[in-house]
Write a protein that holds these residues in place. Structure first.
Motif, short mmCIF file in Angstrom:
data_model
loop_
_atom_site.label_atom_id
_atom_site.label_comp_id
_atom_site.label_asym_id
_atom_site.label_seq_id
_atom_site.Cartn_x
_atom_site.Cartn_y
_atom_site.Cartn_z
N PHE A 1 -28.34 14.61 -0.29
CA PHE A 1 -26.93 14.48 0.06
C PHE A 1 -26.19 13.58 -0.92
O PHE A 1 -24.97 13.67 -1.06
CB PHE A 1 -26.78 13.93 1.47
N ASN B 1 -24.46 18.55 -5.09
CA ASN B 1 -24.69 19.19 -3.79
C ASN B 1 -23.53 18.99 -2.82
O ASN B 1 -23.46 19.67 -1.80
CB ASN B 1 -25.97 18.62 -3.16
N CYS B 2 -22.65 18.03 -3.12
CA CYS B 2 -21.54 17.71 -2.23
C CYS B 2 -20.23 18.17 -2.85
O CYS B 2 -19.99 17.95 -4.04
CB CYS B 2 -21.48 16.20 -1.96
N VAL C 1 -22.15 19.93 2.25
CA VAL C 1 -23.35 19.74 1.41
C VAL C 1 -24.07 21.06 1.34
O VAL C 1 -24.39 21.67 2.37
CB VAL C 1 -24.27 18.65 2.00
#
Length: 424
Positions: A235, A240-241, A327
């Motif tokens: 995260f 990924n965010c 995410v």
């Protein structure tokens, strides 16, 4: 101040045994009858509010005391400022709420004292620690990891924080709930006892006599293992965010089905399990099945009950532009449990293919096991049509590296058409 560390390595969630046998508990020290804690007990309290702090992963005991005191001071200051700002009937300031604090070996619930509406539902294992200061109780849960202290400025630019010499030290966002009660010390002690009873019940449900378990030996094994598929690391990676903007017509639903991510994740939130064909979410091309929603229009969904998250999304029907922070996560969770021999318990239980309990900090959690997930494969062997007894046998006899694929059970039922999607 009474502080309780969440069983250090072991925190349990739900307790379902393979044999479904009724088990008697040993006496567990504390103010309550252990049997009462399994059913749940209620204390009267006043909810004063919550605040956020940043904390190291394992701060000292004195640092924890300071954090609890700071959280209490912040909430009191916010209450005072809110009263000062309330100059006319149209200016509504945050008010305290009389609540019933329900606690059991599974969870802590905050209920409206009059209507019994559930205002907050926290699985017991998500509580990091508790402090009682006079007639105040501070309940603290660890949230998302942040990379530097600059995030604290965004969190609270006016708060004075403990000095940290390394700017890149990993910090964790702490959610601090503050209550007032004449039974503050009793509440804190009862929550601590709940952890002890929950741990003992979990061990017995899995056929382990707590008297025979060598915690030192098990801890030595854990110290040799790294976390696999660590949510916090995943995260915290910027790739990924992302923020996603969804355009839609006013009065139109977003067109998604959400399910719980599964307890065991340090950041419990909701997952997109299905998208309505030609709906705003699907047409945007920016969302995927498996994406976890962190915030929506600035409101955090982390730690909220599924029903609350659904209500928040339903409330967006009148809006034409929605901002979501998500995410990227695959719908299938890859699990890798390292079990050197059969002496080491896996640390989770399963019922009809669904993981229904997890020993926090054990080899199963380190391997990525999530409560509420459906096991799809074990060591490349599909178990979707395998009887319960056979799954238990496979897991009981598995040693070495145990590879599993799992997904939220609710998502599995949607994908296999066992349930029809209800879009919101």
């Amino acid at each position: 101040i009474y502080l309780f560390e969440s069983m250090l390595m072991y925190i349990c969630s739900v307790y379902v045994c393979f044999s479904n046998k009724c088990i008697l508990l040993n006496a567990v020290p504390g103010p309550c009858d252990p049997e009462d804690l399994i059913d749940g007990i209620i204390f009267a309290a006043t909810y004063l509010g919550c605040t956020h702090l940043l904390s190291e992963r394992t701060p000292t005991k004195s640092a924890r005391m300071q954090q609890a005191q700071e959280a209490m001071s912040r909430v009191r200051a916010a209450q005072k400022q809110a009263k000062n700002r309330k100059k006319s009937p149209d200016d509504e300031a945050p008010s305290t709420a009389e609540v019933d604090l329900f606690m059991s070996t599974q969870r802590i619930k905050v209920l409206n004292a009059d209507t019994q509406e559930c205002l907050m539902d926290l699985p017991l294992r998500t509580i990091s620690y508790i402090a009682d200061i006079g007639n105040m109780v501070v309940l603290m849960a660890r949230g998302k990891m942040v990379r530097s202290r600059s995030a604290q400025e965004n969190l609270d630019s006016t708060a004075e924080q403990t000095t940290i010499t390394q700017d890149d030290r990993r910090l964790y966002r702490m959610i601090c709930h503050v209550f007032e009660s004449e039974d503050a010390q009793l509440i804190a002690q009862s929550i601590g006892q709940s952890f002890s009873v929950a741990y003992q019940e979990f061990l017995r449900a899995n056929g382990i006599d707590p008297e025979d378990l060598s915690q030192r030996e098990y801890s030595d094994l854990l110290n040799t293992q790294d976390m696999y598929n660590d949510d916090l690391i995943h995260f915290s990676k910027s790739e990924n965010c992302r923020d996603v903007y969804i355009e839609k017509q006013k009065g139109e639903i977003l067109g998604v089905v959400i399910v719980e991510s599964g307890w065991g994740s340090i950041l419990p939130t909701v997952i997109i399990a299905s998208m309505m064909h030609a709906g705003p979410a699907e047409k945007s091309g920016r969302l995927n099945i498996g994406d976890q929603i962190m915030t929506i229009n600035g409101t955090s969904l982390v730690g909220l009950p599924l029903s609350t998250c659904q209500s928040i999304i339903k409330g967006l029907k009148s809006q034409s532009r929605i901002k979501m922070n998500i995410v990227r996560c695959p719908p299938v969770t890859m699990v890798l449990i390292r079990r050197p021999d059969l002496r080491y318990q896996l640390g989770f239980s399963v019922q009809n293919g669904i993981i229904c309990s997890l020993m926090r900090g054990g080899i199963a959690e380190r391997g990525g096991v999530r409560v509420g997930h459906r096991i799809i494969e074990i060591n490349s062997q599909s178990v979707v049509a395998t009887p319960h007894e056979k799954i238990v046998q496979i897991l009981s006899n598995a040693m070495g590296e145990i590879h599993m694929k799992t997904m939220p059970a609710a998502m599995y039922r949607l994908l296999t058409a066992q349930e029809q999607p209800v879009y919101i």
